[in-house]
Design a protein around this motif. Structure first.
Motif, PDB file in Angstrom:
ATOM      1  N   GLU A   1       0.813  -1.226   0.000  1.00 14.80           N
ATOM      2  CA  GLU A   1       0.000   0.000   0.000  1.00 14.80           C
ATOM      3  C   GLU A   1       0.846   1.275   0.000  1.00 14.80           C
ATOM      4  OE1 GLU A   1       0.881  -1.159   4.190  1.00 14.80           O
ATOM      5  OE2 GLU A   1       0.237  -2.188   2.347  1.00 14.80           O
ATOM      6  N   GLU A   2       2.149   1.136   0.110  1.00 17.72           N
ATOM      7  CA  GLU A   2       3.036   2.302   0.203  1.00 17.72           C
ATOM      8  C   GLU A   2       3.145   3.011  -1.152  1.00 17.72           C
ATOM      9  OE1 GLU A   2       7.624   3.256   1.684  1.00 17.72           O
ATOM     10  OE2 GLU A   2       6.783   1.233   1.832  1.00 17.72           O
ATOM     11  N   VAL A   3       3.255   4.326  -1.113  1.00 19.40           N
ATOM     12  CA  VAL A   3       3.422   5.116  -2.333  1.00 19.40           C
ATOM     13  C   VAL A   3       4.770   4.790  -2.982  1.00 19.40           C
ATOM     14  CG1 VAL A   3       3.675   7.458  -3.255  1.00 19.40           C
ATOM     15  CG2 VAL A   3       1.950   6.977  -1.496  1.00 19.40           C
ATOM     16  N   LEU A   4       4.748   4.509  -4.283  1.00 21.42           N
ATOM     17  CA  LEU A   4       5.973   4.191  -5.020  1.00 21.42           C
ATOM     18  C   LEU A   4       6.841   5.443  -5.120  1.00 21.42           C
ATOM     19  CD1 LEU A   4       7.494   2.048  -6.785  1.00 21.42           C
ATOM     20  CD2 LEU A   4       6.295   3.065  -8.755  1.00 21.42           C
ATOM     21  N   SER A   5       8.088   5.317  -4.705  1.00 17.24           N
ATOM     22  CA  SER A   5       9.006   6.464  -4.724  1.00 17.24           C
ATOM     23  C   SER A   5       9.993   6.323  -5.881  1.00 17.24           C
ATOM     24  CB  SER A   5       9.768   6.541  -3.399  1.00 17.24           C
ATOM     25  OG  SER A   5      10.730   7.584  -3.440  1.00 17.24           O
ATOM     26  N   LEU A   6       9.867   7.208  -6.875  1.00 13.98           N
ATOM     27  CA  LEU A   6      10.763   7.223  -8.034  1.00 13.98           C
ATOM     28  C   LEU A   6      11.757   8.370  -7.876  1.00 13.98           C
ATOM     29  CD1 LEU A   6       8.209   6.781 -10.970  1.00 13.98           C
ATOM     30  CD2 LEU A   6       9.319   5.007  -9.597  1.00 13.98           C
ATOM     31  N   ILE A   7      12.951   8.170  -8.400  1.00 19.22           N
ATOM     32  CA  ILE A   7      13.954   9.238  -8.367  1.00 19.22           C
ATOM     33  C   ILE A   7      14.632   9.337  -9.727  1.00 19.22           C
ATOM     34  CG2 ILE A   7      15.791   7.712  -7.489  1.00 19.22           C
ATOM     35  CD1 ILE A   7      16.821  10.148  -5.886  1.00 19.22           C
ATOM     36  N   SER A   8      14.882  10.558 -10.151  1.00 18.26           N
ATOM     37  CA  SER A   8      15.624  10.821 -11.384  1.00 18.26           C
ATOM     38  C   SER A   8      16.638  11.920 -11.090  1.00 18.26           C
ATOM     39  CB  SER A   8      14.676  11.255 -12.506  1.00 18.26           C
ATOM     40  OG  SER A   8      15.372  11.349 -13.739  1.00 18.26           O
ATOM     41  N   ILE A   9      17.856  11.712 -11.547  1.00 22.29           N
ATOM     42  CA  ILE A   9      18.940  12.660 -11.268  1.00 22.29           C
ATOM     43  C   ILE A   9      19.638  13.013 -12.568  1.00 22.29           C
ATOM     44  CG2 ILE A   9      21.078  13.061  -9.982  1.00 22.29           C
ATOM     45  CD1 ILE A   9      20.207  10.843  -8.058  1.00 22.29           C
ATOM     46  N   GLY A  10      19.858  14.297 -12.784  1.00 23.16           N
ATOM     47  CA  GLY A  10      20.577  14.718 -13.986  1.00 23.16           C
ATOM     48  C   GLY A  10      20.304  16.167 -14.294  1.00 23.16           C
ATOM     49  N   ARG A  11      21.219  16.764 -15.008  1.00 25.39           N
ATOM     50  CA  ARG A  11      21.056  18.155 -15.411  1.00 25.39           C
ATOM     51  C   ARG A  11      19.763  18.312 -16.192  1.00 25.39           C
ATOM     52  NH1 ARG A  11      23.193  23.022 -15.972  1.00 25.39           N
ATOM     53  NH2 ARG A  11      23.442  24.005 -18.005  1.00 25.39           N
ATOM     54  N   LEU A  12      19.058  19.406 -15.952  1.00 28.93           N
ATOM     55  CA  LEU A  12      17.763  19.629 -16.596  1.00 28.93           C
ATOM     56  C   LEU A  12      17.977  20.207 -17.989  1.00 28.93           C
ATOM     57  CD1 LEU A  12      15.659  20.956 -13.581  1.00 28.93           C
ATOM     58  CD2 LEU A  12      16.224  18.600 -14.245  1.00 28.93           C
ATOM     59  N   VAL A  13      18.287  19.294 -18.895  1.00 29.98           N
ATOM     60  CA  VAL A  13      18.506  19.625 -20.309  1.00 29.98           C
ATOM     61  C   VAL A  13      17.750  18.594 -21.136  1.00 29.98           C
ATOM     62  CG1 VAL A  13      20.743  20.746 -19.973  1.00 29.98           C
ATOM     63  CG2 VAL A  13      20.645  18.265 -20.319  1.00 29.98           C
ATOM     64  N   PRO A  14      17.440  18.909 -22.409  1.00 32.05           N
ATOM     65  CA  PRO A  14      16.621  17.988 -23.214  1.00 32.05           C
ATOM     66  C   PRO A  14      17.217  16.596 -23.390  1.00 32.05           C
ATOM     67  CG  PRO A  14      16.642  20.165 -24.212  1.00 32.05           C
ATOM     68  CD  PRO A  14      17.631  20.212 -23.088  1.00 32.05           C
ATOM     69  N   THR A  15      18.543  16.471 -23.443  1.00 34.43           N
ATOM     70  CA  THR A  15      19.143  15.156 -23.690  1.00 34.43           C
ATOM     71  C   THR A  15      18.878  14.167 -22.567  1.00 34.43           C
ATOM     72  OG1 THR A  15      21.243  15.979 -22.781  1.00 34.43           O
ATOM     73  CG2 THR A  15      20.981  16.021 -25.180  1.00 34.43           C
ATOM     74  N   LYS A  16      18.544  14.637 -21.381  1.00 30.19           N
ATOM     75  CA  LYS A  16      18.324  13.728 -20.249  1.00 30.19           C
ATOM     76  C   LYS A  16      16.947  13.067 -20.268  1.00 30.19           C
ATOM     77  CE  LYS A  16      22.346  14.432 -18.340  1.00 30.19           C
ATOM     78  NZ  LYS A  16      23.373  13.363 -18.304  1.00 30.19           N
ATOM     79  N   GLY A  17      16.012  13.610 -21.040  1.00 29.85           N
ATOM     80  CA  GLY A  17      14.705  12.965 -21.178  1.00 29.85           C
ATOM     81  C   GLY A  17      13.819  13.019 -19.957  1.00 29.85           C
TER      82      GLY A  17
END
Length: 415
Positions: A215-231
């Motif tokens: 029942e726990e909320v799924l925790s997603l993480i994304s790390i990277g410079r905020l530029v278009p190539t990172k998607g």
């Protein structure tokens, strides 16, 4: 430039070489842009690094002495630059601008006993080393990290043909240089992965797969410079798909960059702004804490013409080392590390539905996610073994540096 905030892998390599007893100086073609905060970077920048403006009495004097003592060689180098750099006219300007500084650093290096030059990156630093080879006959090698190798660059081929050897940070880049540039001696190009940040490797042994209650909320993480190539836009849209299907989740996005406002607007447009936590750039300890609290790591890199491609983003390898299941895209060198269904999940570039499905498959099957995380950690330990990678690099230097490296303690255990 040394140190460069986003090039910690070079810092780690230098520290490892230093621990092995290698004597080296660092010659930085630019002054640092950002405050220097890491202890090793502060020490190396003050104890081993040489800086100079482009045009000073010393740099202009070095150019004048080269014109006096090696006029034909200097003229030939300039002619070769113009002849082989025609496809990148702006680079010709940059390469000519660093000529006096390169010659000055060459004089300084010779006075300090430098016998071999090693240039990081395919563009300006390797040109500086090439100048010293062409004008002064000094040997050099190159370390290529992906910059400028996929766009037209005939001068790069010409430069690397003059290098004793080149090392490349991924098999994808290595194969490109060996097969696509038309090098006269492609066998002189060698694969040499970077080691991971020691702080990650110190943290990894105690890290286990995070068990999550149903029942726990799924925790997603994304790390990277905020530029278009990172998607990051793909990850945000995939989260919207998952939330619409009933999956409870929260996405933590760490990084700063020019499209931050655009990504915030996208999250708002998709109706999930309250589910996305834009954390900005964080200190490394805070990044580790955020990784520890996450269930899955997500990154969706893409190739964009005219923009430098990712090789293997360090953040993917770091997440895998910390036993965090990874969902990412099948692009560039990433499949060398992330094997679909074995060490992570691979999705086609810009496939929002596919990305969402990959995340859901791991969220719905914790045992499969745990198995992937364990196999991923083993894969990272094998590929990014810094001891072995430094051994391989030292062997190349030992083979090519005049007189060898003269390491009295070369056989001592690595630490």
């Amino acid at each position: 430039m040394f140190p460069e905030l986003h090039e910690t892998f070079i810092l780690r390599e230098l520290v490892a070489l230093e621990r092995r007893g290698v004597e080296f100086d660092i010659y930085s073609l630019q002054y640092p842009r950002d405050p220097i905060t890491m202890e090793d970077a502060i020490r190396l920048s003050t104890e081993r690094t040489h800086y100079s403006p482009l045009f000073t009495l010393s740099t202009v004097g070095a150019l004048g002495r080269a014109m006096l003592h090696h006029p034909l060689k200097l003229g030939s180098a300039i002619w070769q630059l113009l002849r082989h750099g025609y496809d990148r006219p702006m680079d010709i300007v940059k390469n000519l601008a660093i000529l006096p500084l390169s010659l000055h650093f060459g004089e300084l290096g010779r006075s300090r006993g430098v016998t071999h030059w090693h240039g990081h990156w395919a563009n300006i630093p390797t040109t500086a080393c090439w100048y010293l080879n062409q004008v002064e006959g000094e040997p050099w090698s190159a370390a290529i990290h992906g910059e400028d190798i996929f766009s037209p660059n005939t001068f790069l081929r010409h430069k690397l043909d003059a290098a004793l050897f080149s090392v490349v940070c991924s098999g994808y880049f290595c194969n490109h240089l060996k097969t696509k540039l038309g090098l006269s001696a492609p066998e002189n190009v060698h694969l040499n992965y970077h080691g991971l940040d020691p702080r990650v490797m110190e943290h990894a042994p105690g890290k286990r797969f995070r068990e999550r209650a149903a029942e726990e909320v799924l925790s997603l993480i994304s790390i990277g410079r905020l530029v278009p190539t990172k998607g990051h836009d793909v990850v945000i849209r995939a989260c919207a798909v998952l939330i619409a299907s009933g999956r409870k989740l929260r996405l933590t996005l760490i990084g700063s960059g020019p499209i931050q406002e655009e990504l915030m607007a996208l999250a708002e447009q998709e109706g999930i702004r309250e589910h996305v936590d834009f954390r900005g750039a964080l200190a490394f300890a805070d990044v580790l804490e955020a990784l520890d609290a996450a269930d899955l790591f997500c990154l969706a890199p893409r190739l964009i013409p005219g923009q430098p491609p990712d090789g293997i983003p360090n953040v993917i390898a770091e997440a895998m080392a910390l036993r965090l299941p990874v969902v990412t895209t099948r692009v560039s060198a990433i499949p060398e590390l992330v094997v679909d269904g074995e060490t992570g999940k691979l999705v086609e570039v810009d496939d929002v539905q596919g990305f969402a499905a990959a995340v859901e498959s791991l969220a719905a099957d914790p045992e499969a996610a745990r198995l992937l995380s364990e196999q991923a950690a083993g894969r990272v330990a094998e590929m990014f073994n810094q001891k072995q990678n430094i051994d391989d690099l030292l062997a190349l230097f030992e083979q090519h540096v005049p007189g060898g490296l003269k390491l009295p303690d070369a056989r001592r255990p690595y630490s």
